[in-house]
Design a protein around this motif. Structure first.
Motif, PDB file in Angstrom:
ATOM      1  N   PRO A 112       0.875  -1.327  -0.061  1.00 43.16           N
ATOM      2  CA  PRO A 112      -0.069   0.053  -0.047  1.00 43.16           C
ATOM      3  C   PRO A 112       0.772   1.227  -0.004  1.00 43.16           C
ATOM      4  O   PRO A 112       2.144   1.134   0.331  1.00 43.16           O
ATOM      5  CB  PRO A 112      -0.956  -0.213   1.233  1.00 43.16           C
ATOM      6  N   PRO A 113       0.391   2.469  -0.564  1.00 43.12           N
ATOM      7  CA  PRO A 113       1.133   3.656   0.029  1.00 43.12           C
ATOM      8  C   PRO A 113       1.321   3.849   1.165  1.00 43.12           C
ATOM      9  O   PRO A 113       0.158   3.676   2.215  1.00 43.12           O
ATOM     10  CB  PRO A 113       0.200   4.730  -0.826  1.00 43.12           C
ATOM     11  N   HIS A 114       2.338   4.023   1.811  1.00 43.57           N
ATOM     12  CA  HIS A 114       2.755   4.441   3.266  1.00 43.57           C
ATOM     13  C   HIS A 114       3.718   5.395   3.300  1.00 43.57           C
ATOM     14  O   HIS A 114       4.473   5.831   2.520  1.00 43.57           O
ATOM     15  CB  HIS A 114       3.186   3.118   3.692  1.00 43.57           C
ATOM     16  N   GLY A 115       3.878   5.870   4.636  1.00 46.85           N
ATOM     17  CA  GLY A 115       4.919   6.937   4.924  1.00 46.85           C
ATOM     18  C   GLY A 115       4.809   6.947   6.372  1.00 46.85           C
ATOM     19  O   GLY A 115       4.163   6.408   7.378  1.00 46.85           O
ATOM     20  N   GLY A 116       5.987   7.642   7.115  1.00 50.46           N
ATOM     21  CA  GLY A 116       6.154   7.729   8.345  1.00 50.46           C
ATOM     22  C   GLY A 116       7.011   8.732   8.811  1.00 50.46           C
ATOM     23  O   GLY A 116       7.406   9.697   8.237  1.00 50.46           O
TER      24      GLY A 116
END
Length: 608
Positions: free
Chosen positions: A550-554
């Motif tokens: 999935p598209p993700h970030g942090g």
């Protein structure tokens, strides 16, 4: 002292910071360390300490002669148990600096549980001793109130983090400490495998690959307060092992990360400082931060913004500037408001300060009512001086300070100079909390010694959607030239990366990640990582991306640095229970240390 002394029957009923006037006439038992002993005319006063505070205990011969005789033997840091009645202190002797300052305990019984040798330094907040000695006897240093207060703040912050993220449906998931070595940036700490001869684990520099795999696994909100390890040169705010608050989210854009992180900061400020932080926080692009403040972590508690006046002063008769401008240099400076009255000696001191920051020299203009006063003013036209004054919005009494340098150096020089000037003139408001986001970092930085581009953050950081075409342009030019140059178009690529800055300190950083195999391969190509090398280093992650990532970030917060800033400490070593020195040594337990020949043989290793 007898070796059969026991705590049985002498366990504390109260802590040393608990008793108040409401406890007068209660019979209590206290356990703790002797903080100080005073013998005043046949009456002995003991300050008894534990981590909760101090209580004054009185031993009088007329009350209990045998207990008084034992009290005469007490020394600093002896561990004792005391039984006695709580009394009000004599009139006029209350100690307002102690929470227990209204009362004292009249000792009826006393047991010395353990005697102490004379400590190598006093257990006090302000001590005149070296940090190395404090670290060697860290167990004594940790008894000091300031150190205990720091660790209490650290504990409260950790709990606040967990409460906040749990309220937003994040899962705390542990990731391995023994992982595959994927060197990119700092050196890995390596751990040899006894079972698999010649192979090594690495201690994680961060849980980056694991948290991305957790996103692939469907755990859309992950966090961890986690140890990370980097084998790098150390500074006051660096340790070989450090702690970060690691956070990752799926199906998010930058606009989802910002409010989540701001809420966490808001909760910490409220918990620790009782301060309400206004959100949303301001944002500033990397380019703006560099050109206005000379830093990607600008301190906005004071002005001294950098102005580029190259165009304004171009074509002057001042050879120092004109020669530099013709060679491609810039002329930039700051306005030191209200300081036109500085003496020549004081201006010379500013020149020396500028040189210490990397400048070749300093040109100044004192702003008067009708003109700019300087030994160099005659080399500039009236129009140039007028425009210079206007560019800095200078008022009568201000002092304009200018330097000239190549573009790649001047902003860093002035960024350091403005900070030093602010300190020198007391311009920093220590009670102000200036927080902001710095965004749109470059995706790459040029590694001159290796003649290639390196990832400014890490190789999984996504480029801005509008800049993906620049990667194709840069790769095409590289294929044509068959080498990388610093002028390659990929150097213009902006990252979907962001840092959170507090008073000139980076406290958190993160990015939206690459989640599509094709784009990830382009990133590796720009970094000079071959397909074989990518498979060898990150094959498990690239394989995972094939199954619906999935598209993700942090984002990750530097927890040690956060605690350091919240407690006002000068070094993260003062907020870590058992830190290492600047040379990565633990003086208390003498790590790292040699190991036996037998241990090395088991690992098939030999020290050369």
């Amino acid at each position: 002292m007898s070796e059969t002394v026991s705590l049985r029957g002498k366990k504390r009923t109260h802590t040393c910071g608990e008793l108040r006037a409401k406890n007068i006439n209660d019979v209590v038992t206290l356990n703790g360390w002797v903080d100080g002993r005073r013998d005043l005319g046949g009456v002995i006063f003991i300050d008894l300490r534990d981590r909760y505070g101090k209580t004054q205990v009185v031993f009088a011969p007329q009350h209990n002669e045998s207990v008084y005789q034992i009290a005469k033997q007490l020394r600093s840091e002896d561990v004792i148990a005391v039984v006695g009645k709580v009394e009000h202190r004599p009139e006029g002797t209350d100690n307002k600096s102690l929470l227990t300052g209204e009362i004292e305990v009249l000792g009826d019984d006393l047991v010395i549980l353990n005697e102490s040798e004379t400590p190598p330094f006093p257990i006090e907040d302000v001590i005149d001793t070296s940090e190395d000695l404090r670290l060697k006897y860290r167990y004594l240093d940790l008894r000091r109130h300031q150190m205990q207060s720091n660790l209490l703040v650290r504990h409260r912050m950790a709990q606040a983090v967990r409460r906040y993220l749990d309220s937003l449906n994040f899962l705390e998931i542990e990731t391995p400490f023994l992982m595959k070595s994927t060197p990119e940036g700092a050196r890995d700490y390596l751990v040899p495998s006894r079972i698999h001869h010649g192979k090594f684990y690495a201690l994680p520099q961060s849980p980056q690959t694991y948290k991305q795999i957790l996103m692939v696994s469907g755990y859309d909100r992950y966090f961890q307060i986690v140890k990370c390890f980097r084998d790098e040169d150390l500074r006051a705010d660096r340790q070989p092992e450090f702690t970060q608050i690691d956070i990752e989210m799926s199906f998010v854009l930058e606009e989802d990360i910002y409010p989540m992180a701001e809420g966490l900061v808001k909760a910490l400020f409220k918990e620790v400082k009782g301060v309400d932080i206004e959100t949303p926080l301001p944002r500033m692009s990397y380019q703006e931060a560099i050109t206005r403040y000379g830093s990607d972590k600008p301190d906005l508690r004071f002005g001294l913004e950098i102005e580029n006046v190259t165009e304004v002063l171009s074509g002057s008769q001042f050879k120092v500037f004109e020669t530099g401008i013709q060679a491609g240099n810039l002329v930039c400076g700051i306005n030191l408001k209200g300081q036109a009255g500085l003496s020549r000696k004081q201006v010379d001191e500013l020149t020396d300060l500028a040189k210490s920051c990397g400048a070749a020299g300093l040109v100044y203009f004192k702003v008067t009512e009708n003109s700019l006063d300087s030994a160099t003013a005659k080399f500039f036209s009236p129009e140039q001086l007028k425009n210079l004054r206007a560019r800095f919005a200078a008022q009568t009494g201000d002092l304009i300070l200018l330097v000239t340098q190549p573009a790649q150096q001047i902003y860093g020089t002035l960024g350091q100079f403005r900070i030093e000037v602010a300190r020198k003139f007391g311009l920093v408001d220590q009670n102000k909390n200036s927080l902001l986001w710095v965004t749109e970092f470059p995706l790459f930085e040029w590694a001159e010694d290796e003649h290639r581009f390196a990832a400014m953050h890490h190789p999984f950081t996504s480029p801005k959607e509008d800049d993906v075409a620049i990667l194709d342009e840069g790769l095409a030019e590289h294929k044509k030239r068959k080498r990388w140059t610093s002028e390659n178009p990929v150097g213009r690529t902006r990252a979907r990366a962001y840092d959170l800055v507090w008073n000139g300190n980076e406290i958190a950083g993160g990015s939206i990640r690459i989640f599509q195999p094709g784009l990830q391969q382009k990133m590796f190509n720009c970094l000079g990582i071959s397909e074989d090398e990518a498979q060898k280093k990150f094959g498990f992650l690239l394989e995972a991306f094939k199954y619906g990532a999935p598209p993700h970030g942090g984002i990750a917060f530097g927890f040690d640095r956060l605690v350091m800033l919240f407690t006002g400490s000068k070094s993260i070593r003062d907020v870590i229970a058992f830190p290492k020195t600047a040379s990565a040594m633990s003086l208390m337990d003498e790590a790292p240390s040699e190991v036996s020949r037998e241990q090395l043989m088991e690992l098939h290793l030999k020290v050369i």
